[in-house]
Scaffold this motif. Structure first.
Motif, PDB file in Angstrom:
ATOM      1  N   SER A 104      23.217-105.883 -25.942  1.00 23.64           N
ATOM      2  CA  SER A 104      24.553-105.841 -25.345  1.00 23.64           C
ATOM      3  C   SER A 104      24.654-104.723 -24.301  1.00 23.64           C
ATOM      4  O   SER A 104      25.245-104.891 -23.241  1.00 23.64           O
ATOM      5  CB  SER A 104      25.586-105.626 -26.451  1.00 23.64           C
ATOM      6  N   SER A 115      30.465-112.664 -25.979  1.00 31.36           N
ATOM      7  CA  SER A 115      29.385-111.827 -25.449  1.00 31.36           C
ATOM      8  C   SER A 115      27.991-112.295 -25.874  1.00 31.36           C
ATOM      9  O   SER A 115      26.985-111.807 -25.380  1.00 31.36           O
ATOM     10  CB  SER A 115      29.585-110.372 -25.890  1.00 31.36           C
ATOM     11  N   THR A 116      27.932-113.242 -26.826  1.00 31.56           N
ATOM     12  CA  THR A 116      26.634-113.692 -27.334  1.00 31.56           C
ATOM     13  C   THR A 116      26.001-114.716 -26.398  1.00 31.56           C
ATOM     14  O   THR A 116      26.661-115.653 -25.962  1.00 31.56           O
ATOM     15  CB  THR A 116      26.773-114.293 -28.748  1.00 31.56           C
ATOM     16  N   GLN A 161      20.942-106.210 -31.563  1.00 35.67           N
ATOM     17  CA  GLN A 161      22.074-106.856 -30.883  1.00 35.67           C
ATOM     18  C   GLN A 161      22.808-105.864 -29.974  1.00 35.67           C
ATOM     19  O   GLN A 161      23.163-106.182 -28.848  1.00 35.67           O
ATOM     20  CB  GLN A 161      23.059-107.431 -31.910  1.00 35.67           C
ATOM     21  N   GLN A 162      23.003-104.657 -30.493  1.00 28.59           N
ATOM     22  CA  GLN A 162      23.721-103.640 -29.716  1.00 28.59           C
ATOM     23  C   GLN A 162      22.935-103.216 -28.480  1.00 28.59           C
ATOM     24  O   GLN A 162      23.495-103.004 -27.405  1.00 28.59           O
ATOM     25  CB  GLN A 162      24.027-102.434 -30.610  1.00 28.59           C
ATOM     26  N   CYS A 184      25.473-108.522 -22.542  1.00 22.26           N
ATOM     27  CA  CYS A 184      25.822-109.549 -23.529  1.00 22.26           C
ATOM     28  C   CYS A 184      24.830-109.474 -24.687  1.00 22.26           C
ATOM     29  O   CYS A 184      23.704-109.024 -24.506  1.00 22.26           O
ATOM     30  CB  CYS A 184      25.810-110.946 -22.911  1.00 22.26           C
ATOM     31  N   SER A 185      25.259-109.911 -25.844  1.00 23.61           N
ATOM     32  CA  SER A 185      24.391-109.830 -27.030  1.00 23.61           C
ATOM     33  C   SER A 185      23.259-110.839 -26.949  1.00 23.61           C
ATOM     34  O   SER A 185      23.362-111.852 -26.271  1.00 23.61           O
ATOM     35  CB  SER A 185      25.216-110.098 -28.295  1.00 23.61           C
TER      36      SER A 185
END
Length: 278
Positions: free
Chosen positions: A191, A241-242, A187-188, A196-197
């Motif tokens: 991002s 951000s997802t 995920q990081q 964005c995730s």
């Protein structure tokens, strides 16, 4: 065996399966006379070892790896621990030295994990050596999502659901926690690279593994841990951000419906799922 690289990939597999059929016929017998020497499963496996080795030398390592695993399972059925271990060792050597493509590595590793899960012949030492190799290679795959899925697949190596099966709840939990850390790292990275995730599918997949082992009675997997994971996924999905992902949304909704179904079931299972709030 003189067929060369063009023919061997086609002639060796049926030869191997014919030999394994003979092994099943000989199982439990003292040996049948073929020529001057009695044919025993051990001798046939020895021949198969040499036969499959010829495949790996003509640039068909993936096929050779699959055949080694088939032979390992047959040796398992014959209660020949040392023979099964030898086939697994050869499969790992092929994986480490010959399988270079990342997609092929993922497939090969899942085949190894699946075959290892079905083994009952190994003693503690041999099993620990092979599971350690499988978990180690899982964490070294090229892509984080592949790492995550292979690591949580390894959790099944420590919880075999049959009468005499292995039930090591602590190591199951370690695998799932490790998979969660890898999913978080994925995920990081998403991002950092896209601003964005990525989708939360990996987290939902891990949640389903938690539910599986929770149902199977693993004492290390608690309702509180499942609750925390549901809240983590919900927060991730609500984050600005997802990346919206209909597949992940549907997957989570289906998982939540399953939890609700178990809660409403009543009895022991309903009581077990009762504390989980969805």
């Amino acid at each position: 065996m003189a067929g060369g690289s063009q023919r061997l990939p086609f002639t060796v597999p049926p030869l191997v399966f014919s030999a394994l059929r003979l092994v099943r016929k000989l199982q439990g017998q003292d040996g049948n006379v073929v020529g001057e020497e009695p044919a025993t499963p051990k001798k046939i496996f020895q021949l198969l070892n040499e036969t499959i080795e010829a495949l790996s030398s003509v640039s068909s390592p993936e096929l050779a790896l699959r055949l080694y695993l088939q032979c390992a399972e047959a040796a398992n059925d014959c209660d020949l621990e040392s023979v099964a271990y030898e086939f697994f060792t050869r499969a790992f050597i092929l994986y480490e030295e010959e399988v270079a493509d990342s997609k092929t590595q993922v497939t090969a590793l899942h085949l190894i994990i699946g075959a290892l899960q079905r083994m009952h012949v190994f003693g503690v030492e041999n099993r620990d050596t092979l599971t350690h190799k499988a978990t180690g290679h899982s964490a070294k795959l090229l892509k984080k999502p592949d790492q995550c899925r292979a690591v949580y697949a390894c959790s099944h190596l420590f919880w075999v659901d049959d009468q005499d099966g292995i039930k090591d709840g602590e190591r199951v939990l370690l695998c799932l926690k490790r998979a969660l850390r890898i999913a978080n790292a994925a995920q990081q990275i998403a991002s950092a690279t896209r601003g964005c995730s990525g989708p939360v599918t990996l987290f939902v997949e891990i949640l389903n593994k938690y539910l599986y082992f929770f149902e199977k009675g693993n004492p290390q997997i608690t309702s509180a841990a499942i609750q925390g994971l549901i809240e983590l996924i919900t927060n991730e999905m609500q984050s600005d951000s997802t990346t919206p992902d209909p597949v992940s949304d549907a997957f989570l909704a289906s998982t939540i419906r399953y939890i609700q179904f178990q809660k409403q079931k009543g009895g022991v299972m309903g009581e077990k799922f009762g504390p989980i709030k969805v």
